[in-house]
Design an enzyme around this catalytic site. Structure first.
Site, PDB file in Angstrom:
ATOM      1  N   LYS A  31      47.894  45.766  28.997  1.00 52.67           N
ATOM      2  CA  LYS A  31      46.778  44.829  28.889  1.00 52.67           C
ATOM      3  C   LYS A  31      46.774  44.123  27.528  1.00 52.67           C
ATOM      4  CE  LYS A  31      41.747  45.026  29.778  1.00 52.67           C
ATOM      5  NZ  LYS A  31      40.689  45.955  30.238  1.00 52.67           N
TER       6      LYS A  31
ATOM      7  N   GLU B 244      41.996  47.702  38.688  1.00 57.20           N
ATOM      8  CA  GLU B 244      42.269  48.281  37.372  1.00 57.20           C
ATOM      9  C   GLU B 244      41.901  49.765  37.344  1.00 57.20           C
ATOM     10  OE1 GLU B 244      41.271  47.266  32.693  1.00 57.20           O
ATOM     11  OE2 GLU B 244      39.744  46.874  34.218  1.00 57.20           O
TER      12      GLU B 244
ATOM     13  N   CYS C 166      42.610  42.521  33.919  1.00 57.30           N
ATOM     14  CA  CYS C 166      41.167  42.435  33.722  1.00 57.30           C
ATOM     15  C   CYS C 166      40.732  41.394  32.696  1.00 57.30           C
ATOM     16  CB  CYS C 166      40.610  43.815  33.366  1.00 57.30           C
ATOM     17  SG  CYS C 166      38.801  43.911  33.594  1.00 57.30           S
TER      18      CYS C 166
END
Length: 386
Positions: free
Chosen positions: A197, A120, A234
């Site tokens: 995300k 990330e 993540c």
């Protein structure tokens, strides 16, 4: 670079256990009956040795079928530390990381990787912990035409490799807003698409809504020459529904580029992506950065401790999990590394046929229940003993 007393769990087992016990412990721990080691070319290992990073190779096999050929793919996962101090000019910081990772991508190409994925926000220090806007927002760049995508597009074409990379995105067309974004580049060097995300943490140092909010790209799956790929960025790994939606959209491999630190999430790390691989009958590739990062100004974490300038250590430990529940050993907890894993995508359907999880999933039941749970007047289905 951070230091850990225990650098690598697998190395520790091999050092201290006798061969017979070691084989049985690995079978229980990793879910594999046979040795998973994949022999890598000398050229790839030489690049790793000369440039000071680990390189490990493993494989997953599938049952030979009568009506389908094997679908062998090699994936690569890169974990790395930053290179120069966070006080250096932005372009110099980024260029130094580029140069390090370009070398690792070259090793991946020598090892025959068809797909490679970074950690990330790989082009920058993980400065979101500081909650400072400047100069960290200057790392943001366009997804399709930004300098990092252009640089990697050339490598993707040269190496005939799909490259997935995670950046701080600057959305020029929508008010120059910022997103946490994964970009997918096809092996032809063409920009294929992006995913933002979906879940943003607000946990101690990880209060990332200072910079960007929850993504608006849904759960895209990218159909490439080497399989159907998705990216669960993540913090999304903590949400089973996020993993599920990529599976419903047909993913065969889901990458999880991450940046997470020891003592916070390490007990979850080896479980979540492995469980997702089982529940959704696809391969998962969780990737985590390494090192401790030093920032120029002190900041607090809302945990009652004193203000500090260090963030970390990130604990690496990147691995790959298969739909049958097996997994590879992890990379180091504190060293740059390239994990190369050969897998047969036919295993995804074979596991679906054997366990029937998709057949017994009952999506309509949960869709109805979730709709009710999202209403403001929802009442939990609890039967009380009166």
């Amino acid at each position: 670079m951070s230091t850990f007393e225990l650098k690598n769990l697998n190395d520790c087992l091999e050092k201290h256990l006798p061969p017979d016990e070691l084989k049985e412990v690995k079978r229980i721990l990793y879910g594999a009956e046979e040795d998973q080691t994949l022999e890598l070319p000398t050229s790839a290992k030489d690049i790793a040795e000369q440039n000071g990073f680990d390189i490990k190779g493993y494989r997953f096999t599938a049952r030979e079928e009568q009506t389908r050929k094997c679908r062998i793919v090699r994936v690569g996962a890169i974990q790395n530390s930053i290179v120069i101090p966070t006080t250096a000019p932005i372009e110099k910081q980024r260029e130094a990381i580029w140069n390090k990772v370009k070398t690792m991508i070259k090793a991946a190409a020598e090892a025959g990787c068809n797909i490679i994925c970074t950690q990330e926000a790989w082009t920058m220090p993980f400065a979101f912990c500081t909650r400072e806007k400047f100069p960290w927002c200057e790392f943001a760049e366009e997804a399709e035409n930004g300098p990092t995508t252009k640089m990697l597009a050339d490598l993707a074409k040269a190496y005939n490799m799909v490259i997935i990379h995670s950046i701080l995105e600057r959305d020029i067309e929508h008010g120059e807003t910022i997103w946490n974004t994964a970009v997918v580049i096809s092996n032809s060097g063409r920009y294929l698409g992006k995913h933002r995300k979906n879940h943003i943490p607000r946990v101690g140092d990880f209060n990332e809504s200072t910079y960007y909010m929850e993504g608006n790209t849904g759960h895209p799956v990218f159909e490439t020459e080497f399989g159907k790929l998705a990216v669960n960025i993540c913090y999304g790994r903590h949400h089973p529904q996020n993993w599920m939606m990529f599976g419903l959209n047909g993913a065969e491999i889901v990458f999880n580029p991450s940046a997470t630190i020891g003592r916070l999430s390490e007990p979850l790390w080896g479980i979540e992506a492995r469980n997702a691989a089982i529940a959704n009958s696809y391969f998962t590739v969780p990737i985590n950065r390494v090192g401790t990062e030093q920032f120029p100004n002190e900041y607090t974490s809302g945990d009652g401790n004193k203000a500090h300038t260090e963030f970390g250590p990130f604990y690496g430990s990147s691995y790959v999990a298969a739909p049958d529940g097996s997994r590879t050993p992890s990379l180091s907890r504190d060293k740059d590394g390239l994990l190369v894993v050969e897998l047969d995508l036919n295993l995804c359907r074979q596991v679906k046929d054997f366990w029937g999880f998709r057949m017994t999933q009952r999506v309509p039941l949960y869709a109805e229940s979730l709709k009710k749970a999202s209403e403001h007047d929802f009442k939990p289905q609890i039967i009380k003993d009166t």
